[in-house]
Design a protein around this motif. Structure first.
Motif, PDB file in Angstrom:
ATOM      1  N   LEU A   8      -1.335   6.319   4.864  1.00  0.00           N
ATOM      2  CA  LEU A   8       0.044   6.257   4.369  1.00  0.00           C
ATOM      3  C   LEU A   8       1.001   6.674   5.474  1.00  0.00           C
ATOM      4  O   LEU A   8       0.820   7.703   6.116  1.00  0.00           O
ATOM      5  N   ARG A   9       2.019   5.856   5.693  1.00  0.00           N
ATOM      6  CA  ARG A   9       3.083   6.187   6.639  1.00  0.00           C
ATOM      7  C   ARG A   9       4.354   6.412   5.832  1.00  0.00           C
ATOM      8  O   ARG A   9       4.889   5.483   5.232  1.00  0.00           O
ATOM      9  N   ALA A  26      -3.742  10.745   0.974  1.00  0.00           N
ATOM     10  CA  ALA A  26      -3.143   9.426   1.194  1.00  0.00           C
ATOM     11  C   ALA A  26      -2.841   9.203   2.667  1.00  0.00           C
ATOM     12  O   ALA A  26      -3.050   8.100   3.190  1.00  0.00           O
ATOM     13  N   VAL A  27      -2.375  10.230   3.363  1.00  0.00           N
ATOM     14  CA  VAL A  27      -2.056  10.090   4.782  1.00  0.00           C
ATOM     15  C   VAL A  27      -3.328   9.999   5.625  1.00  0.00           C
ATOM     16  O   VAL A  27      -3.459   9.120   6.483  1.00  0.00           O
ATOM     17  N   LEU A  28      -4.280  10.895   5.381  1.00  0.00           N
ATOM     18  CA  LEU A  28      -5.473  10.960   6.218  1.00  0.00           C
ATOM     19  C   LEU A  28      -6.496   9.870   5.924  1.00  0.00           C
ATOM     20  O   LEU A  28      -7.103   9.318   6.844  1.00  0.00           O
ATOM     21  N   VAL A  29      -6.704   9.548   4.661  1.00  0.00           N
ATOM     22  CA  VAL A  29      -7.754   8.599   4.290  1.00  0.00           C
ATOM     23  C   VAL A  29      -7.233   7.168   4.231  1.00  0.00           C
ATOM     24  O   VAL A  29      -7.870   6.247   4.739  1.00  0.00           O
ATOM     25  N   ILE A  64       0.843  -1.202   0.000  1.00  0.00           N
ATOM     26  CA  ILE A  64       0.000   0.000   0.000  1.00  0.00           C
ATOM     27  C   ILE A  64       0.881   1.257   0.000  1.00  0.00           C
ATOM     28  O   ILE A  64       0.614   2.214  -0.729  1.00  0.00           O
ATOM     29  N   THR A  65       1.938   1.248   0.798  1.00  0.00           N
ATOM     30  CA  THR A  65       2.858   2.391   0.823  1.00  0.00           C
ATOM     31  C   THR A  65       3.469   2.614  -0.553  1.00  0.00           C
ATOM     32  O   THR A  65       3.537   3.751  -1.041  1.00  0.00           O
ATOM     33  N   TYR A  66       3.900   1.543  -1.187  1.00  0.00           N
ATOM     34  CA  TYR A  66       4.495   1.650  -2.525  1.00  0.00           C
ATOM     35  C   TYR A  66       3.498   2.235  -3.524  1.00  0.00           C
ATOM     36  O   TYR A  66       3.821   3.148  -4.282  1.00  0.00           O
ATOM     37  N   ILE A  67       2.278   1.724  -3.527  1.00  0.00           N
ATOM     38  CA  ILE A  67       1.248   2.176  -4.480  1.00  0.00           C
ATOM     39  C   ILE A  67       0.924   3.653  -4.251  1.00  0.00           C
ATOM     40  O   ILE A  67       0.848   4.440  -5.205  1.00  0.00           O
ATOM     41  N   LEU A  68       0.728   4.039  -2.998  1.00  0.00           N
ATOM     42  CA  LEU A  68       0.367   5.426  -2.715  1.00  0.00           C
ATOM     43  C   LEU A  68       1.505   6.385  -3.036  1.00  0.00           C
ATOM     44  O   LEU A  68       1.282   7.466  -3.588  1.00  0.00           O
ATOM     45  N   LEU A  69       2.745   6.002  -2.717  1.00  0.00           N
ATOM     46  CA  LEU A  69       3.879   6.863  -3.062  1.00  0.00           C
ATOM     47  C   LEU A  69       4.063   6.957  -4.572  1.00  0.00           C
ATOM     48  O   LEU A  69       4.452   8.012  -5.093  1.00  0.00           O
ATOM     49  N   ALA A  70       3.772   5.873  -5.277  1.00  0.00           N
ATOM     50  CA  ALA A  70       3.855   5.918  -6.740  1.00  0.00           C
ATOM     51  C   ALA A  70       2.848   6.916  -7.307  1.00  0.00           C
ATOM     52  O   ALA A  70       3.162   7.651  -8.253  1.00  0.00           O
ATOM     53  N   PHE A  71       1.649   6.971  -6.739  1.00  0.00           N
ATOM     54  CA  PHE A  71       0.664   7.948  -7.189  1.00  0.00           C
ATOM     55  C   PHE A  71       1.127   9.369  -6.891  1.00  0.00           C
ATOM     56  O   PHE A  71       0.983  10.266  -7.725  1.00  0.00           O
ATOM     57  N   LEU A 131       7.268  12.551 -11.536  1.00  0.00           N
ATOM     58  CA  LEU A 131       8.679  12.273 -11.802  1.00  0.00           C
ATOM     59  C   LEU A 131       8.879  11.400 -13.029  1.00  0.00           C
ATOM     60  O   LEU A 131       9.968  11.349 -13.588  1.00  0.00           O
ATOM     61  N   THR A 132       7.841  10.702 -13.457  1.00  0.00           N
ATOM     62  CA  THR A 132       7.973   9.769 -14.581  1.00  0.00           C
ATOM     63  C   THR A 132       7.342  10.280 -15.867  1.00  0.00           C
ATOM     64  O   THR A 132       7.323   9.561 -16.858  1.00  0.00           O
ATOM     65  N   ARG A 133       6.821  11.486 -15.856  1.00  0.00           N
ATOM     66  CA  ARG A 133       6.165  12.004 -17.063  1.00  0.00           C
ATOM     67  C   ARG A 133       7.180  12.304 -18.152  1.00  0.00           C
ATOM     68  O   ARG A 133       8.288  12.752 -17.891  1.00  0.00           O
ATOM     69  N   THR A 134       6.756  12.082 -19.379  1.00  0.00           N
ATOM     70  CA  THR A 134       7.611  12.384 -20.540  1.00  0.00           C
ATOM     71  C   THR A 134       6.861  13.295 -21.499  1.00  0.00           C
ATOM     72  O   THR A 134       6.763  13.028 -22.685  1.00  0.00           O
ATOM     73  N   ASP A 135       6.326  14.393 -20.972  1.00  0.00           N
ATOM     74  CA  ASP A 135       5.564  15.330 -21.798  1.00  0.00           C
ATOM     75  C   ASP A 135       6.416  15.991 -22.864  1.00  0.00           C
ATOM     76  O   ASP A 135       5.911  16.421 -23.893  1.00  0.00           O
TER      77      ASP A 135
END
Length: 160
Positions: free
Chosen positions: A139-140, A133-136, A67-74, A79-83
């Motif tokens: 996320l730690r 992510a932290v409140l709902v 869950i931490t990984y998924i939320l931090l990825a969101f 950082l991963t955009r290639t606009d």
């Protein structure tokens, strides 16, 4: 030499400062994006809770780590955009590339300043996502300073 560097820096700073103004021109997109990202986070949160319902670990990862990984990825998705690739394609397709190349400004420097402005603005606009992510979703964030320093160095090297 110093005056030239100062002048160049002010030119690139103007390109950098232009990006937040573009973002603020489309405030509705920010709110739509925030709602859609919260919905996406909720879907993935409950999806992974359902996957982990009958087990405590999968491939050595627990539910909290996943869950931490998924939320931090969101949160750090900008950082991963290639606009820039799409922008180049659009400029070439529309014939606007010649206007950029004829400017008395370094083309790569201009694009770098705009990309950096886009990245920083996008990350600042992700702060509400981090709060949600932290409140709902509980996320730690990592508490170890070395983890954050390694992340910052890695993110910087990935951008440049």
């Amino acid at each position: 030499m110093i005056q030239t560097a100062r002048r160049n820096l002010s030119v690139y700073a103007a390109f950098f400062a232009m990006i937040p103004k573009v973002f603020m021109a489309y405030v509705l997109w920010f709110w739509i994006g925030l709602v859609l990202n919260v919905i996406g986070m909720a879907i993935l949160f409950y999806f992974w809770r359902a996957i982990y319902h009958d087990t405590t670990t999968i491939s050595g990862l627990g539910l909290d780590q996943t869950i931490t990984y998924i939320l931090l990825a969101f949160i750090f998705m900008p950082l991963t955009r290639t606009d820039l690739i799409w922008e180049f394609g659009g400029n070439i397709r529309e014939g606007m590339i010649i206007h950029h190349l004829l400017r008395p400004v370094n083309f790569q420097g201009m694009n770098y300043a705009q990309s950096l402005g886009n990245l920083i603005t996008s990350l600042l606009l992700q702060l509400p996502m981090a709060v949600v992510a932290v409140l709902v979703f509980g996320l730690r964030l990592p508490a170890d300073l070395r983890t954050w320093l390694a992340f910052i160095v890695s993110a910087f090297l990935g951008f440049t």
